[in-house]
Write a protein that holds these residues in place. Structure first.
Motif, mmCIF file in Angstrom:
data_model
loop_
_atom_site.group_PDB
_atom_site.id
_atom_site.type_symbol
_atom_site.label_atom_id
_atom_site.label_comp_id
_atom_site.label_asym_id
_atom_site.label_seq_id
_atom_site.Cartn_x
_atom_site.Cartn_y
_atom_site.Cartn_z
ATOM 1 N N MET A 234 0.700 10.910 2.834
ATOM 2 C CA MET A 234 -0.332 10.233 1.745
ATOM 3 C C MET A 234 -1.293 9.581 2.609
ATOM 4 N N VAL B 216 -3.234 -2.158 -3.786
ATOM 5 C CA VAL B 216 -3.488 -3.440 -4.956
ATOM 6 C C VAL B 216 -1.854 -3.684 -5.120
ATOM 7 N N LEU C 63 -5.676 -6.932 -1.812
ATOM 8 C CA LEU C 63 -5.784 -5.396 -1.244
ATOM 9 C C LEU C 63 -4.702 -5.827 -0.267
ATOM 10 N N LEU D 292 8.275 2.929 -0.042
ATOM 11 C CA LEU D 292 7.502 2.009 -1.434
ATOM 12 C C LEU D 292 8.119 1.441 -2.333
ATOM 13 N N GLN E 157 2.767 -6.075 -9.686
ATOM 14 C CA GLN E 157 1.767 -5.058 -10.085
ATOM 15 C C GLN E 157 1.673 -4.151 -9.020
ATOM 16 N N GLN F 182 -0.252 -0.715 -6.858
ATOM 17 C CA GLN F 182 -0.443 0.556 -6.871
ATOM 18 C C GLN F 182 -1.248 0.719 -6.211
ATOM 19 N N LYS F 183 -1.096 1.956 -5.727
ATOM 20 C CA LYS F 183 -2.221 2.793 -4.531
ATOM 21 C C LYS F 183 -3.418 2.244 -4.686
ATOM 22 N N ASP F 184 -4.526 2.191 -3.955
ATOM 23 C CA ASP F 184 -5.733 1.350 -4.333
ATOM 24 C C ASP F 184 -6.238 2.439 -4.852
ATOM 25 N N ASP F 185 -6.365 3.452 -4.443
ATOM 26 C CA ASP F 185 -6.798 5.399 -5.145
ATOM 27 C C ASP F 185 -7.299 4.876 -7.063
ATOM 28 N N VAL F 186 -6.498 4.567 -7.624
ATOM 29 C CA VAL F 186 -6.599 4.861 -9.004
ATOM 30 C C VAL F 186 -8.157 3.913 -9.397
ATOM 31 N N PHE F 187 -7.585 2.643 -8.912
ATOM 32 C CA PHE F 187 -8.924 1.956 -9.085
ATOM 33 C C PHE F 187 -10.255 1.951 -9.119
ATOM 34 N N ARG F 188 -10.803 2.351 -7.382
ATOM 35 C CA ARG F 188 -11.929 3.305 -6.909
ATOM 36 C C ARG F 188 -11.836 4.505 -7.900
ATOM 37 N N PHE F 189 -11.279 5.452 -7.881
ATOM 38 C CA PHE F 189 -11.197 6.760 -8.690
ATOM 39 C C PHE F 189 -11.925 6.631 -10.613
ATOM 40 N N MET G 29 -14.619 0.290 1.047
ATOM 41 C CA MET G 29 -15.244 -0.688 -0.308
ATOM 42 C C MET G 29 -14.436 -1.211 -1.313
ATOM 43 N N ILE H 83 -13.308 -3.456 -3.717
ATOM 44 C CA ILE H 83 -13.024 -2.832 -5.360
ATOM 45 C C ILE H 83 -13.083 -4.191 -6.267
ATOM 46 N N THR I 279 -7.794 -2.004 -15.623
ATOM 47 C CA THR I 279 -7.042 -0.927 -15.011
ATOM 48 C C THR I 279 -5.554 -1.544 -15.417
ATOM 49 N N MET J 200 3.310 5.415 -7.866
ATOM 50 C CA MET J 200 2.741 4.643 -6.771
ATOM 51 C C MET J 200 1.504 4.422 -7.146
ATOM 52 N N TYR J 201 0.885 5.201 -8.027
ATOM 53 C CA TYR J 201 -0.457 4.680 -9.277
ATOM 54 C C TYR J 201 -0.355 3.456 -10.026
ATOM 55 N N ARG K 130 -10.170 10.281 -15.779
ATOM 56 C CA ARG K 130 -10.419 10.083 -14.029
ATOM 57 C C ARG K 130 -9.930 9.551 -13.870
ATOM 58 N N MET L 44 -7.465 12.661 -11.229
ATOM 59 C CA MET L 44 -5.874 11.835 -9.809
ATOM 60 C C MET L 44 -4.985 12.373 -10.067
ATOM 61 N N ARG M 197 -0.968 18.447 -5.680
ATOM 62 C CA ARG M 197 -0.643 18.737 -4.272
ATOM 63 C C ARG M 197 0.788 18.783 -3.806
#
Lengths: 92, 453
Positions: free
Chosen positions: A1, A7, A50, A60, A79, A81-88, B1, B3, B11, B67-68, B253, B257, B264
């Motif tokens: 990971m 978040v 966060l 998880l 909820q 959720q992995k923080d990548d979601v919001f960043r990406f 960063m 958010i 979202t 996860m997401y 996006r 992702m 992967r």
């Protein structure tokens, strides 16, 4: 990971003990709070955290189950959720 | 960063109340290395390769979903067009390949498997013909197998022999699945300019130019686009286009992702994000509703084609910025049975076959999930197909026909398929004959647009 930051969002009717109950679950799983904000929007309690787990092989699944159980008890929606979601999603 | 909380809430709202989802994660599997002259060994090879490559597909997709926190609705497989590797087999043996695909799909736990396919845009081999003739039985005896036939391209023209044959195949498929209102036809699509990396059924197959094992992702979010437009305060059409672009960017996006993470974890190549607006029968998840949000009283009325053109183009512009691997069909889908707004429009009488055909010249695919009376002749179906293929051929775009002559049904009756396939009113067709035209067969030559070299 790649990252173990999550978040956590909590939305529901405000009542006493929401933050206490949820942070208790975080402590049990050794999940640290990096940033936390909480507002009441139109009678709705909303909290965004966060969080971060430093543990390798963080479970998880078990964490989400525990959090969902806490949400059911409190009558709020949570909820994780992995923080990548919001960043990406919102940034280039 | 940092958010921003607003981004987080946006979202979450998109997912929880606007039906934003990853419509499908599709694993494309090359089966060329399974070829063998003995049918049993061939079937064993296919089964072995599919289960080896895709055994973890469903689990991994579920993990990423969790996860997401983004729902992944379908997990699917597409394989090398079977006609290209089953040239030597009899019709019966080809049906046994469909059974093998179905069995493997069931074991893996995917929703659909695409690739019972022939590419016959310029001409048909004997093997192609046997596969096409095997389609009705193959779709009747399997649950998850989807079939597609490419009968036209801009470079080759339209193979009217194949169009003629496909009219009959569709009728026979409907007949063999008459106990379920002709559901076999919902798993069969006829293409012009078929894309080789499309994750959407029934037209998904693993193109010959692809790598051995590839993950393609289809994203979808008509509900999100719809509510973004409805939130605007008295916008003009330019502002609507801008709003759709921004929304499409975010949706894409998310797909990129998710797709990269799934590929992967499965150690498969990442193929494309298909940035489509694919509706579901659920209220609020409708492409027709987006068109109506732009100010049309009912989808299908004058102005609908223009509104759809705006929508389709804006979706592509937003998505193209969000991912460097955009492919597949990418655009707005307008299936009738799968879109609550379209169904209503047909019932109201504002949306007819002719208008739908016009709309397909600016949408992502074509005449999709349309039910016509059960006694519609195969020639009429072939003629509807020919019209649609011509639109694709001349405009250098993909078009397709997925049409169901619902057995025993008349204009105005309803057919019910359940799930994502939805339900739809049987639409009238023109009563004048196309038989003489279709029977002439042969090939409609490639248009001048083909000479681009």
């Amino acid at each position: 990971m790649t990252s173990t930051r999550f978040v956590i969002t909590v939305i529901g009717i405000d009542k006493v003990g929401i933050v206490a109950h949820i942070t208790n679950v975080l402590a049990q799983f050794e999940v640290n709070i990096v940033d936390i904000s909480q507002t009441i929007m139109e009678d709705l309690f909303t909290m965004i955290m966060l969080t971060e787990s430093k543990e390798k092989g963080f479970d998880l699944d078990a964490f989400q189950n525990a959090i969902n159980a806490a949400g059911d008890e409190l009558g709020v929606e949570i909820q994780v959720q992995k923080d990548d979601v919001f960043r990406f999603m919102h940034r280039i | 960063m940092f958010i921003h909380p607003e981004e987080i809430m946006e979202t979450i709202q998109m997912i929880s109340s606007m039906n934003l989802d990853i419509r499908t994660v599709t694993m494309g599997i090359n089966l060329r290395d399974c070829a063998h002259p003995d049918i049993e060994t061939f079937n064993d090879n296919i089964h072995e390769k599919m289960t080896r490559c895709a055994s973890k597909l469903v689990d991994v997709a579920d993990e990423v979903e969790q996860m997401y926190g983004i729902p992944i609705i379908n997990k699917r497989i597409s394989v090398t067009p079977i006609a290209t590797i089953a040239e030597t087999f009899t019709q019966e043996e080809i049906v046994s390949i469909a059974r093998t695909l179905d069995r493997a799909a069931n074991e893996i736990g995917v929703d659909f498997i695409g690739g019972f396919t022939a590419l016959v845009h310029k001409g048909m081999t004997d093997g192609d013909r046997r596969l096409i003739n095997a389609i009705p039985e193959a779709l009747a005896v399997t649950e998850k197998v989807c079939s597609s036939v490419n009968v036209a391209t801009t470079k080759a023209g339209i193979n009217m022999n194949a169009v003629n044959l496909m009219g009959k195949v569709i009728k026979e498929t409907a007949d063999l699945t008459r106990d379920r209102e002709g559901i076999g036809c919902a798993k069969l699509v006829v293409f012009a300019n078929a894309p080789e990396d499309n994750p959407f059924m029934a037209g998904a197959f693993h193109g010959v130019g692809e790598a051995d094992c590839v993950i393609n992702v289809g994203v979808s979010g008509p509900g999100v686009v719809n509510s973004a437009i409805r939130d605007l305060d008295n916008p003009d059409l330019g502002e609507i286009a801008e709003c759709i672009k921004k929304t499409a960017f975010k949706i894409t996006r998310m797909g990129e992702m998710t797709g990269r993470e799934v590929s992967r974890r499965l150690e498969a190549d990442f193929g494309v994000v298909d940035l489509s607006l694919a509706p579901t029968p659920e209220v609020g998840d409708s492409v027709a509703a987006i068109l109506e949000a732009m100010g049309l009283e009912s989808c299908g009325t004058h102005g609908t084609t223009a509104a759809l053109a705006l929508l389709n183009d804006a979706v592509k512009k937003g998505g193209a910025m969000a991912s460097s691997s955009v492919g597949g069909l990418s655009g707005a889908f307008i299936p009738v049975s799968e879109d609550a707004g379209m169904i209503e429009a047909v019932k109201r009488g504002s949306l007819k076959l002719d208008k739908l055909e016009a709309m397909t010249s600016v949408c992502s695919v074509g005449l999709d999930m349309i039910a016509v009376p059960g006694d519609t002749s195969s020639y009429t179906i072939s003629a509807i197909m020919a019209d649609e293929m011509a639109i694709g051929m001349i405009n250098r775009k993909t078009t397709a026909v997925r049409i169901i002559p619902a057995p025993g049904k008349k204009t105005g009756d309803m057919v019910e398929y359940g799930g994502l396939l939805g339900s739809c009113p049987v639409m009238p067709v023109h009563k004048f004959s196309s038989e003489e035209f279709v029977k002439k067969a042969g090939r409609i030559p490639a248009p001048i647009q083909a000479l681009t070299n």
